[in-house]
Enzyme design. Structure first.
Site, PDB file in Angstrom:
ATOM      1  N   ASN A  86      -6.059  18.960  26.725  1.00 51.81           N
ATOM      2  CA  ASN A  86      -7.037  19.900  27.285  1.00 51.81           C
ATOM      3  C   ASN A  86      -8.418  19.240  27.414  1.00 51.81           C
ATOM      4  O   ASN A  86      -9.335  19.494  26.627  1.00 51.81           O
ATOM      5  CB  ASN A  86      -7.095  21.157  26.412  1.00 51.81           C
ATOM      6  N   VAL A 140     -11.835  31.427  29.865  1.00 53.21           N
ATOM      7  CA  VAL A 140     -12.610  31.854  31.038  1.00 53.21           C
ATOM      8  C   VAL A 140     -11.648  32.055  32.202  1.00 53.21           C
ATOM      9  O   VAL A 140     -10.717  31.256  32.399  1.00 53.21           O
ATOM     10  CB  VAL A 140     -13.687  30.788  31.388  1.00 53.21           C
ATOM     11  N   GLU A 148      -8.492  24.547  16.894  1.00 50.98           N
ATOM     12  CA  GLU A 148      -7.465  23.611  17.357  1.00 50.98           C
ATOM     13  C   GLU A 148      -7.525  23.557  18.871  1.00 50.98           C
ATOM     14  O   GLU A 148      -7.798  24.570  19.517  1.00 50.98           O
ATOM     15  CB  GLU A 148      -6.058  24.078  16.961  1.00 50.98           C
ATOM     16  N   TYR A 185     -16.298  21.129  23.628  1.00 52.13           N
ATOM     17  CA  TYR A 185     -16.504  21.127  22.175  1.00 52.13           C
ATOM     18  C   TYR A 185     -17.281  19.873  21.729  1.00 52.13           C
ATOM     19  O   TYR A 185     -18.173  19.969  20.883  1.00 52.13           O
ATOM     20  CB  TYR A 185     -15.155  21.208  21.444  1.00 52.13           C
TER      21      TYR A 185
HETATM   22  C1  LIG Z   1     -12.273  25.305  28.317  1.00 53.81           C
HETATM   23  C2  LIG Z   1     -12.976  26.436  29.068  1.00 53.81           C
HETATM   24  C3  LIG Z   1     -13.202  27.603  28.109  1.00 53.81           C
HETATM   25  C4  LIG Z   1     -14.343  25.943  29.562  1.00 53.81           C
HETATM   26  O1  LIG Z   1     -15.025  27.036  30.141  1.00 53.81           O
HETATM   27  P1  LIG Z   1     -15.832  26.870  31.511  1.00 53.81           P
HETATM   28  O2  LIG Z   1     -16.603  28.095  31.748  1.00 53.81           O
HETATM   29  O3  LIG Z   1     -14.904  26.431  32.584  1.00 53.81           O
HETATM   30  O4  LIG Z   1     -16.779  25.640  31.157  1.00 53.81           O
HETATM   31  P2  LIG Z   1     -18.336  25.462  31.501  1.00 53.81           P
HETATM   32  O5  LIG Z   1     -18.553  25.616  32.967  1.00 53.81           O
HETATM   33  O6  LIG Z   1     -19.137  26.326  30.611  1.00 53.81           O
HETATM   34  O7  LIG Z   1     -18.532  23.920  31.148  1.00 53.81           O
HETATM   35  C5  LIG Z   1     -19.179  23.493  29.970  1.00 53.81           C
HETATM   36  C6  LIG Z   1     -18.778  22.058  29.699  1.00 53.81           C
HETATM   37  O8  LIG Z   1     -17.377  21.990  29.410  1.00 53.81           O
HETATM   38  C7  LIG Z   1     -16.845  20.766  29.953  1.00 53.81           C
HETATM   39  N1  LIG Z   1     -15.923  21.081  31.041  1.00 53.81           N
HETATM   40  C8  LIG Z   1     -15.632  22.312  31.528  1.00 53.81           C
HETATM   41  N2  LIG Z   1     -14.695  22.206  32.491  1.00 53.81           N
HETATM   42  C9  LIG Z   1     -14.396  20.893  32.613  1.00 53.81           C
HETATM   43  C10 LIG Z   1     -13.496  20.169  33.422  1.00 53.81           C
HETATM   44  N3  LIG Z   1     -12.715  20.774  34.320  1.00 53.81           N
HETATM   45  N4  LIG Z   1     -13.430  18.828  33.256  1.00 53.81           N
HETATM   46  C11 LIG Z   1     -14.209  18.204  32.344  1.00 53.81           C
HETATM   47  N5  LIG Z   1     -15.112  18.837  31.552  1.00 53.81           N
HETATM   48  C12 LIG Z   1     -15.188  20.170  31.677  1.00 53.81           C
HETATM   49  C13 LIG Z   1     -18.034  19.986  30.471  1.00 53.81           C
HETATM   50  O9  LIG Z   1     -18.565  19.247  29.381  1.00 53.81           O
HETATM   51  C14 LIG Z   1     -18.989  21.116  30.849  1.00 53.81           C
HETATM   52  O10 LIG Z   1     -20.321  20.713  30.924  1.00 53.81           O
HETATM   53  P3  LIG Z   1     -20.892  20.170  32.344  1.00 53.81           P
HETATM   54  O11 LIG Z   1     -20.540  21.183  33.378  1.00 53.81           O
HETATM   55  O12 LIG Z   1     -22.364  20.067  32.074  1.00 53.81           O
HETATM   56  O13 LIG Z   1     -20.210  18.856  32.573  1.00 53.81           O
HETATM   57  C15 LIG Z   1     -12.143  26.873  30.310  1.00 53.81           C
HETATM   58  O14 LIG Z   1     -11.795  25.720  31.043  1.00 53.81           O
HETATM   59  C16 LIG Z   1     -10.881  27.654  29.982  1.00 53.81           C
HETATM   60  O15 LIG Z   1     -10.922  28.861  29.792  1.00 53.81           O
HETATM   61  N6  LIG Z   1      -9.732  26.961  29.933  1.00 53.81           N
HETATM   62  C17 LIG Z   1      -8.432  27.627  29.698  1.00 53.81           C
HETATM   63  C18 LIG Z   1      -8.351  28.135  28.282  1.00 53.81           C
HETATM   64  C19 LIG Z   1      -8.585  27.026  27.284  1.00 53.81           C
HETATM   65  O16 LIG Z   1      -8.039  25.937  27.408  1.00 53.81           O
HETATM   66  N7  LIG Z   1      -9.385  27.336  26.268  1.00 53.81           N
HETATM   67  C20 LIG Z   1      -9.676  26.417  25.188  1.00 53.81           C
HETATM   68  C21 LIG Z   1      -8.638  26.560  24.116  1.00 53.81           C
HETATM   69  S1  LIG Z   1      -9.012  25.515  22.711  1.00 53.81           S
END
Ligand SMILES: CC(C)(COP(=O)(O)OP(=O)(O)OC[C@H]1O[C@@H](n2cnc3c(N)ncnc32)[C@H](O)[C@@H]1OP(=O)(O)O)[C@@H](O)C(=O)NCCC(=O)NCCS
Length: 163
Positions: free
Chosen positions: A125, A88, A120, A132
């Site tokens: 992270n 994202v 993975e 997940y």
């Molecule tokens: C991981 C990632 C895809 C999450 O997407 P996002 O749109 O930010 O997440 P969402 O807003 O949909 O959050 C959904 C849930 O994820 C978790 N979450 C997301 N960001 C978080 C944070 N900064 N800290 C803790 N939990 C988090 C929480 O459980 C959250 O639910 P909640 O808001 O009800 O607590 C995003 O942080 C990202 O793109 N990170 C960089 C790329 C990456 O690491 N991808 C995963 C590779 S395996």
């Protein structure tokens, strides 16, 4: 899913903007690459994304209007789907986009009668691990020194979700 669409750029969107999930193709590569580079210290190259598209992997994007805000890459292997990338745009993180993409993958997997999802994730992270875990993924393995990292290498957790 190939559609006639206008070229897109990735720009920040207002919080709470409505998101549509659409299939991605080669015309989306510039926007995918921009997000990938903003989100990762060790991004995939454009070539890797191109290969994924040409190999028939499932690439889906979360769109706010014409603007790509996040994407997923899934490699189907028989009755298993491997989530290779879920990303994202950093200014749009923590607004539900990642959850929408993951739920879309799970829903599509159910419809396709897939037995399990695999992926993975870096040990460090925490955001991805929380996402997940909230969707039923559990650790089934550990790959030592799997990822490049600032101070050497970092382990990967292998997670699976039985459907
Ligand atoms: C991981 C990632 C895809 C999450 O997407 P996002 O749109 O930010 O997440 P969402 O807003 O949909 O959050 C959904 C849930 O994820 C978790 N979450 C997301 N960001 C978080 C944070 N900064 N800290 C803790 N939990 C988090 C929480 O459980 C959250 O639910 P909640 O808001 O009800 O607590 C995003 O942080 C990202 O793109 N990170 C960089 C790329 C990456 O690491 N991808 C995963 C590779 S395996």
């Amino acid at each position: 899913m190939t559609q006639a669409r206008q070229p897109r750029v990735s720009e920040p969107a207002p919080r709470g903007a409505s998101i549509r999930i659409l299939g991605l193709d080669e015309e989306d590569l510039p926007a995918i690459e921009q997000i990938e580079h903003r989100a990762h210290l060790y991004p995939w190259s454009n070539r890797v994304f191109q290969d994924c598209i040409r190999s028939g992997y499932l690439l889906d994007g979360a769109f706010d209007g014409q603007n790509l805000r996040g994407f997923s890459v899934v490699m189907p292997i028989l009755s298993e789907w491997h989530v290779l990338n879920l990303c994202v745009d950093p200014p749009l993180q923590r607004q539900g986009v990642g959850r929408s993409l993951l739920r879309f993958i799970i829903e599509q997997a159910h419809q396709s009668k897939i037995q399990s999802l695999w992926l993975e994730v870096r040990v460090s992270n925490a955001p991805a691990r929380a996402l997940y875990a909230a969707h039923g993924f559990a650790q089934v393995g550990l790959r030592k020194a799997y990822y490049p990292a600032k101070n050497g290498r970092e382990d990967a957790l292998v997670l699976t979700c039985e459907l």
